[in-house]
Every structure is written in structure tokens, then in C-alpha cells.
Write an enzyme that holds these catalytic residues in place. Sequence first.
Site, PDB file in Angstrom:
ATOM      1  N   GLU A   1       3.561  -4.223  14.935  1.00  0.00           N
ATOM      2  CA  GLU A   1       4.973  -4.391  14.547  1.00  0.00           C
ATOM      3  C   GLU A   1       5.870  -3.873  15.674  1.00  0.00           C
ATOM      4  O   GLU A   1       5.402  -3.171  16.572  1.00  0.00           O
ATOM      5  CB  GLU A   1       5.271  -3.523  13.315  1.00  0.00           C
TER       6      GLU A   1
ATOM      7  N   LYS B   1      -4.461   3.141   2.673  1.00  0.00           N
ATOM      8  CA  LYS B   1      -5.525   2.290   2.118  1.00  0.00           C
ATOM      9  C   LYS B   1      -6.685   3.127   1.592  1.00  0.00           C
ATOM     10  O   LYS B   1      -7.215   2.852   0.525  1.00  0.00           O
ATOM     11  CB  LYS B   1      -5.987   1.299   3.180  1.00  0.00           C
TER      12      LYS B   1
ATOM     13  N   LYS C   1       0.828  -1.226   0.000  1.00  0.00           N
ATOM     14  CA  LYS C   1       0.000   0.000   0.000  1.00  0.00           C
ATOM     15  C   LYS C   1       0.854   1.265   0.000  1.00  0.00           C
ATOM     16  O   LYS C   1       0.432   2.300  -0.494  1.00  0.00           O
ATOM     17  CB  LYS C   1      -0.968  -0.009   1.178  1.00  0.00           C
TER      18      LYS C   1
ATOM     19  N   GLY D   1       1.098 -10.595  18.085  1.00  0.00           N
ATOM     20  CA  GLY D   1       1.673 -10.548  16.734  1.00  0.00           C
ATOM     21  C   GLY D   1       0.979  -9.608  15.771  1.00  0.00           C
ATOM     22  O   GLY D   1       1.253  -9.632  14.576  1.00  0.00           O
TER      23      GLY D   1
ATOM     24  N   GLU E   1      -4.950  -6.578  -4.871  1.00  0.00           N
ATOM     25  CA  GLU E   1      -6.055  -6.866  -3.942  1.00  0.00           C
ATOM     26  C   GLU E   1      -5.585  -6.924  -2.486  1.00  0.00           C
ATOM     27  O   GLU E   1      -6.288  -6.497  -1.564  1.00  0.00           O
ATOM     28  CB  GLU E   1      -6.705  -8.210  -4.350  1.00  0.00           C
TER      29      GLU E   1
ATOM     30  N   ILE F   1     -10.261  -9.326   2.518  1.00  0.00           N
ATOM     31  CA  ILE F   1     -11.569  -8.888   1.987  1.00  0.00           C
ATOM     32  C   ILE F   1     -11.421  -8.558   0.502  1.00  0.00           C
ATOM     33  O   ILE F   1     -10.603  -7.707   0.142  1.00  0.00           O
ATOM     34  CB  ILE F   1     -12.103  -7.627   2.716  1.00  0.00           C
TER      35      ILE F   1
END
Length: 427
Positions: A188, A203, A103, A185, A127, A134
Site C-alpha cells: 500500500e 490474522k 481483520k 501493487g 473467510e 485460502i
Amino acid sequence: MVKIGLLGLGTVGSGVCEILSEKKSAIEEQTKKTVEISKILVNDLEKNRNPIVDRKVLTDNPSDILDDPDIDIVVELIGGIEPAHTYITRALENGKHVVTANKAVLSHDFLGLTNLAKKNNRGILFEASVAGGIPIIKPLKELIKFNKIKEIKGILNGTTNFILSKMIEEGLDFKEALVLARKVGFAEADPTDDIEGYDAARKISILSSIAFGYNVTFEDVDCRGITSISAFDIDFFKKLGLTIKLVGSAYSNDLDFDASVEPVLLNTNSIMANVNDAFNIVSIDGDVVGNLQFYGQGAGKNPTGNAVVTDIIDIINGEFNPIDIERRRKPSNTPKILSNYYLRIFLESQKESDFILKTINKYKLKYRLVKGEESLVLILQNISRQEINNLIENLEIKGRSCYARINSEDYCFIQELNLESFNELVV
Ligand code: HSE
């Protein structure tokens, strides 16, 4: 035979290798081709790897993939703007199709990369770059064939949604919830991109470019994250019957365009308020189709790997029509959208509250107020995002305040039910 060159072998890359191996026969049936990962670019050739990966295909030289005439599709999973931008550019110029989950690079140069793919008669599919598992990019491309999209919004970041869910469900403060997000997890080692809203901004910029038909970059998105939200605020929201979410939204008509990421208060019973943990939702308003909502896992090895493999199949089957990103002129105007805002200030002294209220009165705003010993909570009415940002600057309360937009449809809800708990109404 279709040969794939993979750039990067992290969580998603490893997921892609597993899916291509486990679903080999289904993929062959779909594409009528054998799909083979012929090379994988890694930083460290010696590192222990997923046993499914044949070590012979590993390389630390990008040219082995980008300049290999036998490779048909380059799958870019390294993230970040550089060297990803250079690699994608070189792959397209060398006649390869590209699948990417990146992204950052797309929200940086969406127009340049999609135009380059078009010029070289190759596909660039992405995608996996928005909302992980999704399917949203492909349905959006279908929708824009004849729908005019007025608004697109959603919960686009799983890490912050997980943190907010834990603050609401378990009464954790922000730092405790962040530690938990790291432990399981999601977050980051450096969580800045998530908690400051940058990831969601990237996004929403990608979705906006497709939805509205003009180039929207990361810089076009007015972005604020969740770091100022405290356990005090969460308690207050509960009293109001509201739930806090980090929402990315973009709005466009022929004259105006606006895109933002900011904390938004929603009616606890609404669909979006009930998207919890690391799940994402995207809501689209088309003039013909009406409102559509897409819900699912926004991150993770299998959901994101699924999106990448679906793109690989589409490329092999020739389903990679270019998107016309310049089909409309970008409106130059940012609309002055008036909303209601929750504003909480932790006071440095009781005297300060008079000064704050005096300053706010200069803005000639209507508000409702709860004065506490150490805090001030206001519901400010009909104020724009720009005005409230200025107000916070002028009051010099940045480190000890929190403000969140109240979703317009949900403001009447708190007005009816909960405002009697406010001890002062200023009009
Ligand atoms: N850090 C991102 C998130 C990963 O938490 O949603 C998926 O883009």
C-alpha cells in the site's frame, strides 16, 4: 431474492460484483435464490467505476444500507476499526447477516461482534479476513469440533513474503524490494501494517480465537516485522542453508498461551521456506488430525472476492453456526519458550564488540560467533523472546541490528552442516 448491501467498492468489492455477475447461474443453482446487489456505499459518487456496477445502486449514505429493511446481507469491505465496527453492529442489530473481510475490526472485537450476531440469531462470516483465497476459517471451525489445537502458524502476509522473496532471489535490499512491491501493487502507499507485522498479527489473533476457544485480540500478539533485515543478513542465511520468513504463530495448552509474529529462519528445503511471492500458508496441529497445511493466494481481487462470495452463499444456505469463543478459559501464563536466535549487529567501532560481548556474557548465554570488521553475528542458544528483546534494548543497538528466531527443528540442521564457519564458540 436475496438483497446485498455492499459497504465499500475497492479492489475486493469490485471483484465481488464481478463474481456475482459472472457466476450468477452457478450461485442460483447453489442457493435456489436470485442474489442482487441492491446498494453500494462509496465515498465518491462521481468517481469512474468498474462498468459492471450499475451506478444507480451507489450511495454515500450508510443508512441507505444499514437501515433498509429489504437488505438481507451486509458485506463490509471498508476495512479499519471505525466506522466499520459501528456499521457491522448496526447491521446485526437491524437483523442483517454480515460478511466481512476486515481483520482489523475482528482482531479488535471478535468476542463482541460474534456474540452480537449470536444474540440476534444472525450470521457473521469472515473467510476473506485471513489468508485471502485460502479456505481456512471454515476448515478450522470443522476441526475444532473434536480436535484440540495445540499450535497454529503460518505465513499470513503476502506483501512481506513478496519483499523477502525478492531480497532472497534477486539480492535486493529491503528498500528496493519494498519499491518493487509497491510497483506491482502489493504494498500500500503506507505499508506500515504489512512490514511491521501488524497485519499478520491481526490474522493470527483471529485464527487463535477460533482454534483455542477464547478471545485473542491484536494486543495479545507480540509482534515484530521485517524492516531490520538487510542484504547482509540474507547472504548469511544462505550460507547457513536457511530461509527467512515472517511467521505468525500461536501456541496454547491448558496452562499457557503465546502468540507472536516475528522473522523466523527455516531450513531452505522445508515446505514453509518454499512459499514464495505473495502466497500464504497456514499450518495447524490438531491432536487427532495431526498436521495440516493450507496453501494459496493470500490477497488479490479474485481470491479474496471468492472468499466473500463463498460466505454469502453459506449465509443464504443457513450455514452460519455461531462459534463458541468462550468455550475455554484463557490461560493466564505466557510460556517461556527457549529458542535459538540469529543476531547481527553492525558495529559503530571495533571497541564496541568487546562491550557487546561482555554484556551478552552477563546473560550467561551460550553462543557461536562470527566477528567481522564492521559486524558481529551471533547464534544465541536457548534464549526466550522476552530475553532477546531486553538484550537488544540494553545494548542500544535497535537501529543497526537484526534478530530472527531459528525454527527449532532446523537448528540441528545448521549445527551439523554449517557451524564450522563460525570462528568462535562460547559456552
Ligand atoms: N496486505 C495484505 C497482505 C492483504 O499483503 O497479505 C491481504 O490481507
